[in-house]
Design a protein around this motif. Structure first.
Motif, PDB file in Angstrom:
ATOM      1  N   TYR A   3       2.157  -1.058  -4.166  1.00 18.44           N
ATOM      2  CA  TYR A   3       2.962  -1.594  -5.269  1.00 18.44           C
ATOM      3  C   TYR A   3       4.427  -1.713  -4.855  1.00 18.44           C
ATOM      4  O   TYR A   3       5.052  -2.766  -5.003  1.00 18.44           O
ATOM      5  N   TRP A   4       4.982  -0.618  -4.318  1.00 14.17           N
ATOM      6  CA  TRP A   4       6.399  -0.640  -3.971  1.00 14.17           C
ATOM      7  C   TRP A   4       6.673  -1.534  -2.779  1.00 14.17           C
ATOM      8  O   TRP A   4       7.736  -2.157  -2.684  1.00 14.17           O
ATOM      9  N   ARG A   5       5.731  -1.612  -1.833  1.00  8.90           N
ATOM     10  CA  ARG A   5       5.915  -2.541  -0.716  1.00  8.90           C
ATOM     11  C   ARG A   5       6.012  -3.969  -1.241  1.00  8.90           C
ATOM     12  O   ARG A   5       6.849  -4.776  -0.800  1.00  8.90           O
ATOM     13  N   GLY A   6       5.135  -4.290  -2.215  1.00  4.60           N
ATOM     14  CA  GLY A   6       5.180  -5.620  -2.819  1.00  4.60           C
ATOM     15  C   GLY A   6       6.475  -5.870  -3.551  1.00  4.60           C
ATOM     16  O   GLY A   6       7.047  -6.962  -3.487  1.00  4.60           O
ATOM     17  N   ARG A   7       6.975  -4.848  -4.261  1.00  4.22           N
ATOM     18  CA  ARG A   7       8.224  -5.006  -4.996  1.00  4.22           C
ATOM     19  C   ARG A   7       9.398  -5.224  -4.045  1.00  4.22           C
ATOM     20  O   ARG A   7      10.347  -5.933  -4.369  1.00  4.22           O
TER      21      ARG A   7
END
Length: 387
Positions: A3-7
């Motif tokens: 999730y955070w990598r995508g963000r």
């Protein structure tokens, strides 16, 4: 972690490189095949992602949501849930004539390009319902405003961070456009944006290339500006999808192909709401550099593009979105000061781009957490409740 990598808009390869791990390791962790059982590894991942370690183990507050978007998106969802066309539901309100419908859609697009997203949110529900009813009444002339209504809706929803609902809107646009290659190509521009926002880069690349080569003129030098703009924009979308998928070489080749078309079109045009031209291609090169983790190249591309006269002719929405991309490049380079400067410039260019886009608020939060962040960013963070 995924999730955070995508963000943070990091590909698996770029993320792996920053961790000193393999792409396969990252993929296995994100799929749950491999466990993260070392605190030191969690801390390193948190450092690269610029989040607290607690966020990776589910003990953090939910990510900041775009201010005030919920009710508006619900109204758009309700409008998309109506089925005026298959049910031929014309009773209850007058049908808007086609010429008036075209003016209304044009106004919605202009408002969007000025990044006045709250106003577009207010316009879209009635725009969709009226466009459907106009199409039921006149399936020939009513098709263009219907497709354009769905396109602007999809573009707006991508900005607001609701790519799933945007997919419904753009799917409707593609179906309504079937049989008209210009309308299909125009709708495909938003389809590419939606697929990339959903992380479906490989599908986006394939679909964009199919749509681009369907509209491409047989001889580029004799192509009409409109079809060159559509084709070139679709190639840009394909290039950005290739970069998102980790294929930097293919991304460069596709943007080179788009650049040849852009020279034919020139700057200062906005055929089919694409803003396509040499400056748009340069901005796309910067975005690709950000995607593959080459911050230095992204910043250099930005400086070249913004020195062009075509930069000031681009819509405020386009310019502000680009400034956010380059702010991310500065963050990746560890230059919080210039990241804050560009974020502030984006806010001056299009305030709603910062207030309503989740990605912008994420960047603001990332800057604010850094102890080296300039004090000038504190007021903006406080206003938006980001910290």
């Amino acid at each position: 972690m995924a999730y955070w990598r995508g963000r943070r808009r990091l590909s698996q390869q770029v993320f792996a490189d920053r961790l000193g791990k393999s792409k396969s390791w990252v993929d296995k962790v994100e799929r749950g095949v491999r466990r993260l059982d070392k605190l030191s590894t969690l801390q390193e991942i948190a450092r690269v992602l610029r989040v607290d370690t607690a966020a990776l183990v589910g003990q953090d507050a939910p990510p900041v949501q775009a201010k005030g978007r919920g009710d508006g998106v619900d109204r758009i969802r309700a409008a998309l849930s109506r089925y005026e066309i298959p049910l031929d539901r014309l009773a209850g309100r007058p049908v808007v004539p086609v010429d008036r419908m075209l003016r209304d859609v044009g106004y919605a697009w202009t408002t969007f390009q000025y990044a006045r997203y709250p106003q577009v949110v207010d316009l879209v529900p009635d725009l969709l319902i009226n466009a459907q009813r106009t199409y039921v009444d006149d399936r020939g002339s009513g098709r263009l405003p219907l497709v354009e209504a769905y396109r602007v809706t999809a573009a707006l929803l991508v900005k607001l961070g609701d790519a799933e609902l945007a997919w419904l809107a753009v799917d409707r646009a593609m179906l309504a456009a079937t049989g008209d290659r210009d309308l299909v190509a125009g709708a495909a521009v938003q389809l590419g944006q939606v697929l990339r926002a959903l992380g479906r880069a490989r599908e986006a690349r394939s679909v964009m290339l199919s749509a681009a080569y369907r509209i491409a003129p047989s001889v580029i030098e004799y192509g009409a500006p409109g079809e060159l703009s559509l084709c070139g924009t679709l190639l840009i979308q394909a290039g950005q999808a290739a970069a998102q998928d980790g294929d930097e070489s293919a991304a460069g080749e596709l943007l080179d192909e788009a650049a040849g078309m852009a020279e034919q079109v020139g700057d200062g045009c906005d055929h089919h709401r694409t803003g396509f031209g040499p400056t748009a291609v340069d901005l796309a090169r910067a975005a690709v550099a950000v995607e593959v983790g080459d911050a230095r190249a992204a910043i250099a591309r930005h400086e070249k593009a913004t020195a062009r006269s075509g930069w000031r002719w681009l819509p405020a929405e386009h310019r502000a979105a680009h400034l956010l991309d380059v702010a991310r490049a500065h963050l990746h380079a560890g230059d919080v000061g210039n990241a804050a400067r560009l974020l502030t410039e984006a806010e001056r260019t299009a305030p709603a781009e910062i207030m309503y886009r989740p990605v912008a608020r994420d960047i603001l939060a990332e800057i604010t957490r850094d102890p080296c962040a300039p004090t000038t960013i504190a007021k903006l963070a406080a206003t938006l409740g980001v910290g």
